[in-house]
Scaffold this active site. Structure first.
Site, PDB file in Angstrom:
ATOM      1  N   PHE A  15       0.811  -1.113   0.047  1.00 48.28           N
ATOM      2  CA  PHE A  15       0.014   0.008  -0.009  1.00 48.28           C
ATOM      3  C   PHE A  15       0.834   1.410  -0.085  1.00 48.28           C
ATOM      4  CE2 PHE A  15      -2.284   2.648   3.299  1.00 48.28           C
ATOM      5  CZ  PHE A  15      -2.960   3.612   2.373  1.00 48.28           C
ATOM      6  N   THR A 104       9.473 -11.797   9.915  1.00 47.31           N
ATOM      7  CA  THR A 104       9.563 -10.790   8.758  1.00 47.31           C
ATOM      8  C   THR A 104      10.073  -9.265   9.438  1.00 47.31           C
ATOM      9  OG1 THR A 104       7.848 -11.744   7.584  1.00 47.31           O
ATOM     10  CG2 THR A 104       8.133  -9.637   6.953  1.00 47.31           C
ATOM     11  N   THR A 134       5.896   2.999  12.928  1.00 45.88           N
ATOM     12  CA  THR A 134       4.348   3.218  13.250  1.00 45.88           C
ATOM     13  C   THR A 134       4.338   3.861  14.627  1.00 45.88           C
ATOM     14  OG1 THR A 134       2.115   2.293  13.595  1.00 45.88           O
ATOM     15  CG2 THR A 134       4.189   1.006  14.016  1.00 45.88           C
ATOM     16  N   ASP A 135       3.140   4.589  14.675  1.00 49.39           N
ATOM     17  CA  ASP A 135       2.945   5.353  16.177  1.00 49.39           C
ATOM     18  C   ASP A 135       2.505   4.173  16.992  1.00 49.39           C
ATOM     19  OD1 ASP A 135       0.488   4.673  15.107  1.00 49.39           O
ATOM     20  OD2 ASP A 135      -0.426   6.840  15.575  1.00 49.39           O
ATOM     21  N   GLU A 136       2.141   3.023  16.549  1.00 51.77           N
ATOM     22  CA  GLU A 136       1.755   2.007  17.508  1.00 51.77           C
ATOM     23  C   GLU A 136       2.810   1.562  18.298  1.00 51.77           C
ATOM     24  OE1 GLU A 136      -1.214  -0.819  15.611  1.00 51.77           O
ATOM     25  OE2 GLU A 136      -1.535   0.544  14.049  1.00 51.77           O
ATOM     26  N   TYR A 159       2.111  -7.176  16.539  1.00 54.08           N
ATOM     27  CA  TYR A 159       2.718  -6.225  15.425  1.00 54.08           C
ATOM     28  C   TYR A 159       3.274  -5.118  15.941  1.00 54.08           C
ATOM     29  CZ  TYR A 159       2.400  -2.388  11.971  1.00 54.08           C
ATOM     30  OH  TYR A 159       2.744  -1.113  11.226  1.00 54.08           O
ATOM     31  N   LYS A 163       7.665  -3.992  15.429  1.00 50.03           N
ATOM     32  CA  LYS A 163       8.059  -3.033  14.685  1.00 50.03           C
ATOM     33  C   LYS A 163       8.840  -2.061  15.845  1.00 50.03           C
ATOM     34  CE  LYS A 163       7.006  -1.275  11.399  1.00 50.03           C
ATOM     35  NZ  LYS A 163       7.820  -1.220   9.908  1.00 50.03           N
ATOM     36  N   ASN A 188      -2.234   6.230  11.436  1.00 49.68           N
ATOM     37  CA  ASN A 188      -3.052   5.318  10.344  1.00 49.68           C
ATOM     38  C   ASN A 188      -2.984   5.942   9.095  1.00 49.68           C
ATOM     39  OD1 ASN A 188      -3.682   4.386  12.968  1.00 49.68           O
ATOM     40  ND2 ASN A 188      -5.031   2.993  11.774  1.00 49.68           N
ATOM     41  N   ASN A 189      -2.700   5.280   8.117  1.00 55.07           N
ATOM     42  CA  ASN A 189      -2.894   5.679   6.423  1.00 55.07           C
ATOM     43  C   ASN A 189      -4.041   4.999   6.053  1.00 55.07           C
ATOM     44  OD1 ASN A 189       0.368   6.065   5.201  1.00 55.07           O
ATOM     45  ND2 ASN A 189      -0.004   6.222   7.273  1.00 55.07           N
ATOM     46  N   ARG A 290     -11.262  -6.579  19.701  1.00 58.71           N
ATOM     47  CA  ARG A 290      -9.823  -6.931  19.477  1.00 58.71           C
ATOM     48  C   ARG A 290      -9.019  -7.172  20.738  1.00 58.71           C
ATOM     49  NH1 ARG A 290      -6.408  -3.054  15.889  1.00 58.71           N
ATOM     50  NH2 ARG A 290      -7.452  -4.278  14.115  1.00 58.71           N
TER      51      ARG A 290
HETATM   52  P1  NAD Z   1       1.217  -3.662   3.219  1.00 53.42           P
HETATM   53  O1  NAD Z   1       0.864  -4.763   4.038  1.00 53.42           O
HETATM   54  O2  NAD Z   1       0.270  -3.141   2.427  1.00 53.42           O
HETATM   55  O3  NAD Z   1       2.499  -3.965   2.467  1.00 53.42           O
HETATM   56  C1  NAD Z   1       3.838  -4.524   2.831  1.00 53.42           C
HETATM   57  C2  NAD Z   1       4.691  -4.937   1.782  1.00 53.42           C
HETATM   58  O4  NAD Z   1       5.517  -5.763   2.283  1.00 53.42           O
HETATM   59  C3  NAD Z   1       3.818  -5.840   0.795  1.00 53.42           C
HETATM   60  O5  NAD Z   1       3.866  -5.618  -0.447  1.00 53.42           O
HETATM   61  C4  NAD Z   1       4.550  -7.294   1.086  1.00 53.42           C
HETATM   62  O6  NAD Z   1       4.465  -7.992  -0.001  1.00 53.42           O
HETATM   63  C5  NAD Z   1       5.795  -6.897   1.485  1.00 53.42           C
HETATM   64  N1  NAD Z   1       6.542  -7.703   2.250  1.00 53.42           N
HETATM   65  C6  NAD Z   1       5.931  -8.605   3.483  1.00 53.42           C
HETATM   66  N2  NAD Z   1       6.837  -9.342   3.939  1.00 53.42           N
HETATM   67  C7  NAD Z   1       7.921  -9.286   3.063  1.00 53.42           C
HETATM   68  C8  NAD Z   1       9.116 -10.060   3.156  1.00 53.42           C
HETATM   69  N3  NAD Z   1       9.420 -10.972   3.989  1.00 53.42           N
HETATM   70  N4  NAD Z   1       9.931  -9.829   2.385  1.00 53.42           N
HETATM   71  C9  NAD Z   1       9.692  -8.725   1.437  1.00 53.42           C
HETATM   72  N5  NAD Z   1       8.685  -8.009   1.133  1.00 53.42           N
HETATM   73  C10 NAD Z   1       7.740  -8.341   2.024  1.00 53.42           C
HETATM   74  O7  NAD Z   1       1.628  -2.540   4.346  1.00 53.42           O
HETATM   75  P2  NAD Z   1       1.569  -1.083   4.399  1.00 53.42           P
HETATM   76  O8  NAD Z   1       0.320  -0.431   5.028  1.00 53.42           O
HETATM   77  O9  NAD Z   1       2.051  -0.599   3.058  1.00 53.42           O
HETATM   78  O10 NAD Z   1       2.774  -0.592   5.458  1.00 53.42           O
HETATM   79  C11 NAD Z   1       4.225  -0.249   4.956  1.00 53.42           C
HETATM   80  C12 NAD Z   1       5.225   0.029   5.907  1.00 53.42           C
HETATM   81  O11 NAD Z   1       4.644   1.129   6.721  1.00 53.42           O
HETATM   82  C13 NAD Z   1       5.191  -1.084   7.061  1.00 53.42           C
HETATM   83  O12 NAD Z   1       6.568  -1.189   7.696  1.00 53.42           O
HETATM   84  C14 NAD Z   1       4.149  -0.630   8.174  1.00 53.42           C
HETATM   85  O13 NAD Z   1       4.734  -1.093   9.387  1.00 53.42           O
HETATM   86  C15 NAD Z   1       4.517   0.618   8.203  1.00 53.42           C
HETATM   87  N6  NAD Z   1       3.170   1.796   8.545  1.00 53.42           N
HETATM   88  C16 NAD Z   1       2.045   1.512   7.863  1.00 53.42           C
HETATM   89  C17 NAD Z   1       1.104   2.263   8.371  1.00 53.42           C
HETATM   90  C18 NAD Z   1      -0.345   1.952   8.022  1.00 53.42           C
HETATM   91  O14 NAD Z   1      -1.484   2.715   8.332  1.00 53.42           O
HETATM   92  N7  NAD Z   1      -0.685   1.114   6.922  1.00 53.42           N
HETATM   93  C19 NAD Z   1       1.369   3.478   9.378  1.00 53.42           C
HETATM   94  C20 NAD Z   1       2.601   3.757   9.583  1.00 53.42           C
HETATM   95  C21 NAD Z   1       3.650   2.733   9.212  1.00 53.42           C
HETATM   96  P1  TYD Z   2      -6.975  -1.218  11.728  1.00 55.70           P
HETATM   97  O1  TYD Z   2      -7.240  -0.382  10.193  1.00 55.70           O
HETATM   98  O2  TYD Z   2      -6.846  -2.467  11.470  1.00 55.70           O
HETATM   99  O3  TYD Z   2      -5.507  -0.194  11.900  1.00 55.70           O
HETATM  100  P2  TYD Z   2      -4.677  -0.496  13.541  1.00 55.70           P
HETATM  101  O4  TYD Z   2      -5.114  -1.510  14.136  1.00 55.70           O
HETATM  102  O5  TYD Z   2      -3.390  -0.481  12.896  1.00 55.70           O
HETATM  103  O6  TYD Z   2      -4.995   0.901  13.987  1.00 55.70           O
HETATM  104  O7  TYD Z   2      -7.979  -0.525  12.727  1.00 55.70           O
HETATM  105  C1  TYD Z   2      -8.261   0.682  12.685  1.00 55.70           C
HETATM  106  C2  TYD Z   2      -9.384   0.840  13.947  1.00 55.70           C
HETATM  107  O8  TYD Z   2     -10.456   0.164  13.392  1.00 55.70           O
HETATM  108  C3  TYD Z   2      -8.701  -0.114  15.140  1.00 55.70           C
HETATM  109  O9  TYD Z   2      -9.401   0.644  16.435  1.00 55.70           O
HETATM  110  C4  TYD Z   2      -9.578  -1.535  15.087  1.00 55.70           C
HETATM  111  C5  TYD Z   2     -10.925  -0.796  14.272  1.00 55.70           C
HETATM  112  N1  TYD Z   2     -11.604  -1.800  13.584  1.00 55.70           N
HETATM  113  C6  TYD Z   2     -12.960  -2.400  13.687  1.00 55.70           C
HETATM  114  O10 TYD Z   2     -13.597  -1.975  14.546  1.00 55.70           O
HETATM  115  N2  TYD Z   2     -13.355  -3.372  12.840  1.00 55.70           N
HETATM  116  C7  TYD Z   2     -12.565  -4.015  11.797  1.00 55.70           C
HETATM  117  O11 TYD Z   2     -13.199  -4.898  11.363  1.00 55.70           O
HETATM  118  C8  TYD Z   2     -11.316  -3.427  11.431  1.00 55.70           C
HETATM  119  C9  TYD Z   2     -10.469  -4.267  10.588  1.00 55.70           C
HETATM  120  C10 TYD Z   2     -10.750  -2.519  12.582  1.00 55.70           C
END
Ligand code: NAD
Ligand code: TYD
Length: 353
Positions: A15, A104, A134-136, A159, A163, A188-189, A290
């Protein structure tokens, strides 16, 4: 333009990674961008169709935990910089498979760090390892307060613990091997190309298909939402202008309670789908909470704002509207990724509804 830097972006088919790869390939023809991704369920090369033909872009399929493979590509391509996003990224999956997340996210990061240090330990000039976190990692806030760069790590899910651990290794390699690094911790993105297991794309998909919207617990959990392209812009700034050995928090200045967000989403979608106001809200279904659910995340992004001049470009309402439009215009993408692994995961995770 001649290439003067080789940059490895890991997780570039996912993503956030795909938005970052596109931004770097389109904006920096003096860089060669190598996108390393294992293509798990969230990685999708469809996300990068528009740039895959460019000469200064190369896709490498591989696993960051495979030490032999990783060492071989570092030796072959001699990357000047690494922007590391590859990870297992979904909290609910980490509750079911904590070991997979440790492998991973922790081991994979260490393999990359080792390869980078082995290559450059005698000459770090112009080199950088950028860890996307991440902020988590900071754990949960109560009703007030914000995460600052100095907030102690206090992760609550497998998770976030994985991280946090990988962030510590990045910092430790910086201290021990004088490796130049930078870390950013983002909230969160949301936006186009997010796999429909996270809240916003899952609920968009369920509203389209008139399926229940499973809200965990009482829905009063709070997250700070940022449009993915604004995160990519922040990463670009930190990569180019952030200081070595520093941490930057990135957030949307945009706190929403889950239930308020879901109601806004329902309202916007009813309008776009031509359904009567209130139709989608009827799909809201409260389900079992959760385990270890963090109450509230909120970022103090004043450091990146003051030092690098970054601020989000979109309001949440505008970003959400653009996101819904993207999913409605890309139903084939959505249908493609919601077969196979997704259906197994979905049936198992939401067995009660
Ligand atoms: P995502 O799950 O959409 O993408 C992760 C990518 O990593 C996938 O393309 C997957 O194929 C690849 N991958 C997984 N395991 C792998 C491995 N062993 N070797 C090579 N590639 C591998 O995740 P995302 O939401 O795009 O997040 C990307 C990064 O940003 C992560 O490190 C996540 O912790 C961080 N992040 C995400 C968010 C969010 O809200 N999504 C917020 C803050 C930080
Ligand atoms: P999520 O998108 O999984 O991100 P994160 O857990 O990394 O913050 O969840 C965002 C918020 O939404 C979190 O408080 C959990 C809640 N949530 C639901 O209530 N129902 C769902 O089915 C999912 C996936 C998340």
């Amino acid at each position: 333009m001649a290439v003067n830097k080789k940059i490895l972006i890991t997780g570039g088919a996912g993503f956030i990674g795909s938005h970052l790869v596109r931004r770097f390939v389109n904006n920096y023809s003096n860089y060669h961008i190598y996108n390393l991704d294992v293509l798990n369920y969230a990685g999708n090369l469809e996300n990068l169709k528009d740039i895959e033909h460019k000469d200064h872009y190369t896709f490498l399929r591989g696993d960051i935990t495979n030490e032999v493979y990783i060492n071989s590509i570092f030796n072959a391509y001699k990357f000047d910089a690494v922007i590391h996003l590859a990870a297992e990224s979904h909290v609910d999956r980490s509750i079911k498979n904590p070991l997979g997340f440790a492998k991973t996210n922790i081991l994979g990061t260490m393999v990359l760090l080792n390869a980078f240090v082995s290559l450059w330990k005698n000459d770090w000039k112009g080199k950088r390892f950028y860890q996307i976190s991440t902020d988590e990692v900071y754990g949960s806030l109560g009703a007030t307060g914000l995460f600052k760069e100095t907030t102690p790590y206090n992760p609550n899910s497998p998770y976030s613990a994985s991280k946090a651990s990988s962030d510590h290794f990045v910092r430790a390699f910086g201290e021990t091997y004088v490796m130049p690094y930078v870390i950013s911790n983002c909230s969160n993105n949301y936006g186009p190309n997010q796999f429909p297991e996270k809240l916003i794309p899952l609920f968009i998909n369920n509203i389209i298909n008139k399926k229940p919207l499973p809200v965990y617990g009482d829905g009063n959990y709070t997250r700070d939402w940022l449009y993915v392209k604004d995160h990519a812009m922040a990463i670009d700034l930190v990569f180019h202008r952030g200081k070595n050995h520093e941490i930057y928090n990135i957030g949307g200045f945009n706190e929403y309670k889950n239930i308020d967000l879901v109601k806004l989403l329902c309202k916007q979608m009813d309008k776009k789908l031509g359904r009567d106001f209130g139709t989608s809200e009827k799909l809201i279904t409260y389900v079992k909470d959760r385990p270890g659910h963090d109450l509230r995340y909120a970022i103090d992004a004043s450091k990146i704002n003051n030092e690098l001049g970054w601020a989000p470009s979109l309001t949440f309402e505008a970003g959400l509207s653009k996101t819904i439009d993207w999913y409605l215009d890309n139903k084939a993408w959505l249908e493609n990724v919601t077969s196979g692994d997704h259906m197994n995961y979905y049936t198992n995770q939401y067995a009660d509804i």
